[in-house]
Design a protein around this motif. Structure first.
Motif, PDB file in Angstrom:
ATOM      1  N   UNK A 154      58.710  40.450  30.964  1.00 39.53           N
ATOM      2  CA  UNK A 154      58.130  41.468  31.828  1.00 39.53           C
ATOM      3  C   UNK A 154      56.850  42.001  31.217  1.00 39.53           C
ATOM      4  N   UNK A 155      56.855  42.266  29.916  1.00 41.01           N
ATOM      5  CA  UNK A 155      55.652  42.746  29.233  1.00 41.01           C
ATOM      6  C   UNK A 155      54.536  41.710  29.292  1.00 41.01           C
ATOM      7  N   UNK A 156      54.853  40.457  29.023  1.00 38.30           N
ATOM      8  CA  UNK A 156      53.843  39.400  29.065  1.00 38.30           C
ATOM      9  C   UNK A 156      53.221  39.314  30.459  1.00 38.30           C
ATOM     10  N   UNK A 157      54.051  39.386  31.484  1.00 35.83           N
ATOM     11  CA  UNK A 157      53.545  39.334  32.858  1.00 35.83           C
ATOM     12  C   UNK A 157      52.695  40.562  33.185  1.00 35.83           C
ATOM     13  N   UNK A 158      53.115  41.721  32.690  1.00 38.04           N
ATOM     14  CA  UNK A 158      52.360  42.956  32.944  1.00 38.04           C
ATOM     15  C   UNK A 158      50.982  42.887  32.289  1.00 38.04           C
ATOM     16  N   UNK A 159      50.919  42.359  31.073  1.00 41.18           N
ATOM     17  CA  UNK A 159      49.616  42.213  30.411  1.00 41.18           C
ATOM     18  C   UNK A 159      48.717  41.269  31.205  1.00 41.18           C
ATOM     19  N   UNK A 160      49.265  40.198  31.737  1.00 34.40           N
ATOM     20  CA  UNK A 160      48.445  39.269  32.525  1.00 34.40           C
ATOM     21  C   UNK A 160      47.951  39.923  33.807  1.00 34.40           C
ATOM     22  N   UNK A 161      48.800  40.729  34.451  1.00 31.77           N
ATOM     23  CA  UNK A 161      48.356  41.445  35.650  1.00 31.77           C
ATOM     24  C   UNK A 161      47.231  42.413  35.309  1.00 31.77           C
ATOM     25  N   UNK A 162      47.366  43.109  34.200  1.00 34.88           N
ATOM     26  CA  UNK A 162      46.342  44.053  33.757  1.00 34.88           C
ATOM     27  C   UNK A 162      45.023  43.327  33.489  1.00 34.88           C
ATOM     28  N   UNK A 163      45.092  42.189  32.811  1.00 34.46           N
ATOM     29  CA  UNK A 163      43.897  41.392  32.510  1.00 34.46           C
ATOM     30  C   UNK A 163      43.260  40.891  33.803  1.00 34.46           C
ATOM     31  N   UNK A 164      44.075  40.364  34.701  1.00 36.14           N
ATOM     32  CA  UNK A 164      43.555  39.836  35.969  1.00 36.14           C
ATOM     33  C   UNK A 164      42.880  40.931  36.790  1.00 36.14           C
ATOM     34  N   UNK A 219      41.572  43.776  35.688  1.00 37.92           N
ATOM     35  CA  UNK A 219      40.346  44.217  35.011  1.00 37.92           C
ATOM     36  C   UNK A 219      39.228  43.209  35.198  1.00 37.92           C
ATOM     37  N   UNK A 220      39.558  41.920  35.120  1.00 35.47           N
ATOM     38  CA  UNK A 220      38.521  40.891  35.305  1.00 35.47           C
ATOM     39  C   UNK A 220      37.997  40.909  36.733  1.00 35.47           C
ATOM     40  N   UNK A 221      38.885  41.129  37.704  1.00 34.99           N
ATOM     41  CA  UNK A 221      38.476  41.202  39.103  1.00 34.99           C
ATOM     42  C   UNK A 221      37.553  42.391  39.320  1.00 34.99           C
ATOM     43  N   UNK A 222      37.906  43.539  38.749  1.00 35.49           N
ATOM     44  CA  UNK A 222      37.080  44.733  38.897  1.00 35.49           C
ATOM     45  C   UNK A 222      35.722  44.558  38.236  1.00 35.49           C
ATOM     46  N   UNK A 223      35.705  43.887  37.119  1.00 31.08           N
ATOM     47  CA  UNK A 223      34.460  43.675  36.373  1.00 31.08           C
ATOM     48  C   UNK A 223      33.518  42.736  37.136  1.00 31.08           C
ATOM     49  N   UNK A 224      34.080  41.801  37.901  1.00 38.53           N
ATOM     50  CA  UNK A 224      33.270  40.794  38.583  1.00 38.53           C
ATOM     51  C   UNK A 224      32.667  41.311  39.887  1.00 38.53           C
ATOM     52  N   UNK A 225      33.144  42.444  40.393  1.00 43.03           N
ATOM     53  CA  UNK A 225      32.623  42.953  41.662  1.00 43.03           C
ATOM     54  C   UNK A 225      31.188  43.442  41.498  1.00 43.03           C
ATOM     55  N   UNK A 226      30.332  43.072  42.429  1.00 46.04           N
ATOM     56  CA  UNK A 226      28.938  43.543  42.357  1.00 46.04           C
ATOM     57  C   UNK A 226      28.873  45.041  42.661  1.00 46.04           C
ATOM     58  N   UNK A 227      27.937  45.687  42.064  1.00 44.69           N
ATOM     59  CA  UNK A 227      27.741  47.117  42.283  1.00 44.69           C
ATOM     60  C   UNK A 227      26.846  47.294  43.497  1.00 44.69           C
ATOM     61  N   UNK A 228      27.299  48.131  44.425  1.00 45.67           N
ATOM     62  CA  UNK A 228      26.513  48.372  45.651  1.00 45.67           C
ATOM     63  C   UNK A 228      25.289  49.225  45.315  1.00 45.67           C
TER      64      UNK A 228
END
Length: 53
Positions: A31-41, A43-52
């Motif tokens: 569960x912890x390993x999966x939670x860390x992967x969700x957190x990483x995914x 954060x990476x998605x949020x980082x990749x979004x262009x700023x309006x």
């Protein structure tokens, strides 16, 4: 966000899940390993979004 820290924690949790002595430990570490992967995914998605502009 320090991705290296979260990748490390995910890997450690996954290794502990893989070598756990009982089902309860295996499930909690997995569960912890999966939670860390969700957190990483997320954060990476949020980082990749262009700023309006």
């Amino acid at each position: 966000m320090d991705f290296n820290y979260y990748y490390h924690r995910q890997q450690v949790s996954q290794m502990r899940a893989d070598t756990a002595a009982c089902d309860a430990a295996r499930l909690s570490h997995q569960w912890l390993a999966d939670a860390y992967m969700r957190l990483i995914s997320h954060a990476r998605t949020q980082r990749a979004k262009p700023v309006a502009a």
